[in-house]
Design a protein around this motif. Structure first.
Motif, PDB file in Angstrom:
ATOM      1  N   TYR A   1       0.974  -1.293   0.080  1.00 39.45           N
ATOM      2  CA  TYR A   1      -0.011   0.091   0.134  1.00 39.45           C
ATOM      3  C   TYR A   1       0.858   1.220  -0.014  1.00 39.45           C
ATOM      4  O   TYR A   1       0.733   2.178  -0.743  1.00 39.45           O
ATOM      5  CB  TYR A   1      -0.866  -0.027   1.126  1.00 39.45           C
ATOM      6  N   LEU A   2       1.911   1.208   0.734  1.00 38.95           N
ATOM      7  CA  LEU A   2       2.653   2.222   0.865  1.00 38.95           C
ATOM      8  C   LEU A   2       3.472   2.496  -0.368  1.00 38.95           C
ATOM      9  O   LEU A   2       3.979   3.747  -0.685  1.00 38.95           O
ATOM     10  CB  LEU A   2       3.694   2.434   1.959  1.00 38.95           C
TER      11      LEU A   2
ATOM     12  N   GLU B   1       0.718  17.706   8.266  1.00 40.26           N
ATOM     13  CA  GLU B   1       0.083  17.245   9.664  1.00 40.26           C
ATOM     14  C   GLU B   1      -0.145  15.589   9.395  1.00 40.26           C
ATOM     15  O   GLU B   1       0.100  14.674  10.156  1.00 40.26           O
ATOM     16  CB  GLU B   1      -1.041  17.733  10.199  1.00 40.26           C
ATOM     17  N   TYR B   2      -1.047  15.356   8.440  1.00 43.76           N
ATOM     18  CA  TYR B   2      -1.290  13.936   8.026  1.00 43.76           C
ATOM     19  C   TYR B   2      -0.033  13.049   7.737  1.00 43.76           C
ATOM     20  O   TYR B   2       0.035  12.014   8.417  1.00 43.76           O
ATOM     21  CB  TYR B   2      -2.173  14.029   6.734  1.00 43.76           C
ATOM     22  N   LEU B   3       1.035  13.533   7.017  1.00 40.60           N
ATOM     23  CA  LEU B   3       1.966  12.784   6.734  1.00 40.60           C
ATOM     24  C   LEU B   3       2.828  12.434   8.205  1.00 40.60           C
ATOM     25  O   LEU B   3       3.196  11.551   8.215  1.00 40.60           O
ATOM     26  CB  LEU B   3       2.783  13.683   5.684  1.00 40.60           C
ATOM     27  N   ASN B   4       2.855  13.509   8.881  1.00 41.76           N
ATOM     28  CA  ASN B   4       3.772  13.538  10.049  1.00 41.76           C
ATOM     29  C   ASN B   4       2.973  12.384  11.000  1.00 41.76           C
ATOM     30  O   ASN B   4       3.643  11.486  11.792  1.00 41.76           O
ATOM     31  CB  ASN B   4       3.667  14.761  10.922  1.00 41.76           C
ATOM     32  N   LYS B   5       1.516  12.526  11.116  1.00 46.43           N
ATOM     33  CA  LYS B   5       0.897  11.663  11.854  1.00 46.43           C
ATOM     34  C   LYS B   5       0.788  10.180  11.549  1.00 46.43           C
ATOM     35  O   LYS B   5       1.019   9.025  12.369  1.00 46.43           O
ATOM     36  CB  LYS B   5      -0.655  11.904  12.195  1.00 46.43           C
ATOM     37  N   PHE B   6       0.539   9.783  10.303  1.00 45.15           N
ATOM     38  CA  PHE B   6       0.365   8.485   9.589  1.00 45.15           C
ATOM     39  C   PHE B   6       1.644   7.905   8.856  1.00 45.15           C
ATOM     40  O   PHE B   6       1.709   6.689   8.703  1.00 45.15           O
ATOM     41  CB  PHE B   6      -0.691   8.418   8.868  1.00 45.15           C
TER      42      PHE B   6
ATOM     43  N   ASN C   1      -8.632   9.997  12.464  1.00 43.82           N
ATOM     44  CA  ASN C   1      -8.583   8.282  12.545  1.00 43.82           C
ATOM     45  C   ASN C   1      -7.176   7.750  13.064  1.00 43.82           C
ATOM     46  O   ASN C   1      -6.290   8.426  13.454  1.00 43.82           O
ATOM     47  CB  ASN C   1      -8.567   7.776  11.171  1.00 43.82           C
ATOM     48  N   THR C   2      -7.422   6.410  13.390  1.00 41.60           N
ATOM     49  CA  THR C   2      -6.160   5.876  13.813  1.00 41.60           C
ATOM     50  C   THR C   2      -5.255   5.358  12.638  1.00 41.60           C
ATOM     51  O   THR C   2      -5.991   5.469  11.459  1.00 41.60           O
ATOM     52  CB  THR C   2      -6.344   4.606  14.869  1.00 41.60           C
ATOM     53  N   ARG C   3      -4.046   5.119  12.839  1.00 44.12           N
ATOM     54  CA  ARG C   3      -3.428   4.601  11.516  1.00 44.12           C
ATOM     55  C   ARG C   3      -3.771   3.600  10.896  1.00 44.12           C
ATOM     56  O   ARG C   3      -3.799   3.613   9.813  1.00 44.12           O
ATOM     57  CB  ARG C   3      -1.752   4.516  11.982  1.00 44.12           C
ATOM     58  N   SER C   4      -4.282   2.514  11.511  1.00 40.13           N
ATOM     59  CA  SER C   4      -4.714   1.389  11.014  1.00 40.13           C
ATOM     60  C   SER C   4      -6.117   1.576  10.358  1.00 40.13           C
ATOM     61  O   SER C   4      -6.277   1.192   9.149  1.00 40.13           O
ATOM     62  CB  SER C   4      -4.919   0.177  12.146  1.00 40.13           C
TER      63      SER C   4
ATOM     64  N   ILE D   1      -8.635   2.705   4.730  1.00 40.71           N
ATOM     65  CA  ILE D   1      -9.353   3.645   3.958  1.00 40.71           C
ATOM     66  C   ILE D   1      -8.481   4.255   2.965  1.00 40.71           C
ATOM     67  O   ILE D   1      -8.837   4.048   1.705  1.00 40.71           O
ATOM     68  CB  ILE D   1      -9.864   5.137   4.734  1.00 40.71           C
ATOM     69  N   ALA D   2      -7.249   4.231   3.127  1.00 41.09           N
ATOM     70  CA  ALA D   2      -6.556   4.976   2.028  1.00 41.09           C
ATOM     71  C   ALA D   2      -6.340   3.874   0.879  1.00 41.09           C
ATOM     72  O   ALA D   2      -6.234   3.961  -0.279  1.00 41.09           O
ATOM     73  CB  ALA D   2      -5.180   5.413   2.429  1.00 41.09           C
TER      74      ALA D   2
END
Length: 166
Positions: free
Chosen positions: A59-60, A110-115, A141-144, A149-150
């Motif tokens: 996925y990444l 912020e999203y990139l830093n969090k997840f 959301n949580t990372r998982s 979702i992504a």
């Protein structure tokens, strides 16, 4: 066998065409192993089936094939394979006002830093404001949950890109 364009390509051409749809090497390999496709439905079902068998690292890798939503300047050499498709898919962002773009860029960081991966959304048909609302909701959301979702959004993007091969 059907006359799907993807079936008529040589191995290298098919690899490149599939990689333009999804940058995850395991997905591309899985699709090449299934080819030739009987028809359009078989192509789409195969794409989803292979995607469903992949994991986080895949996925990444797929996410790496995308520029950040709203950061149109990242449509550079790194994304040369998907730049034209991504630019068209993100056309809603090109009409965004500066405030929306500024907020989107800040939330992307912020999203990139969090997840640890960029915000992925199937942007086709969405306005900049709609995409901004989605990142505002999903950032909590949580990372998982967010990875799941992504991954689903990536599958939608891949299907749209496969349709363009037909």
């Amino acid at each position: 066998m059907s006359s799907l364009k993807i079936n008529n390509l040589n191995e290298a051409q098919a690899h490149q065409a599939l990689e333009h749809c999804c940058a995850a090497p395991s997905w591309v390999s899985g699709m090449l192993n299934i080819r030739p496709f009987k028809n359009q439905q078989h192509l789409f079902e195969s794409a989803q089936s292979v995607w469903n068998c992949l994991g986080e690292s895949d996925y990444l890798a797929a996410f790496e094939g995308h520029p950040q939503i709203g950061d149109l300047s990242t449509l550079s050499k790194k994304y040369a394979a998907t730049a034209q498709k991504a630019g068209h898919e993100q056309s809603g962002m090109s009409k965004a006002n500066e405030a929306v773009l500024t907020k989107m860029i800040a939330l992307n960081k912020e999203y990139l830093n969090k997840f640890g991966f960029i915000f992925i959304v199937c942007a086709s048909g969405k306005t900049a404001v709609q995409m901004l609302e989605l990142i505002e909701q999903r950032i909590h959301n949580t990372r998982s949950t967010e990875l799941s979702i992504a991954a689903g959004e990536q599958a939608k993007i891949t299907k749209i890109r496969l349709e363009s091969l037909l």
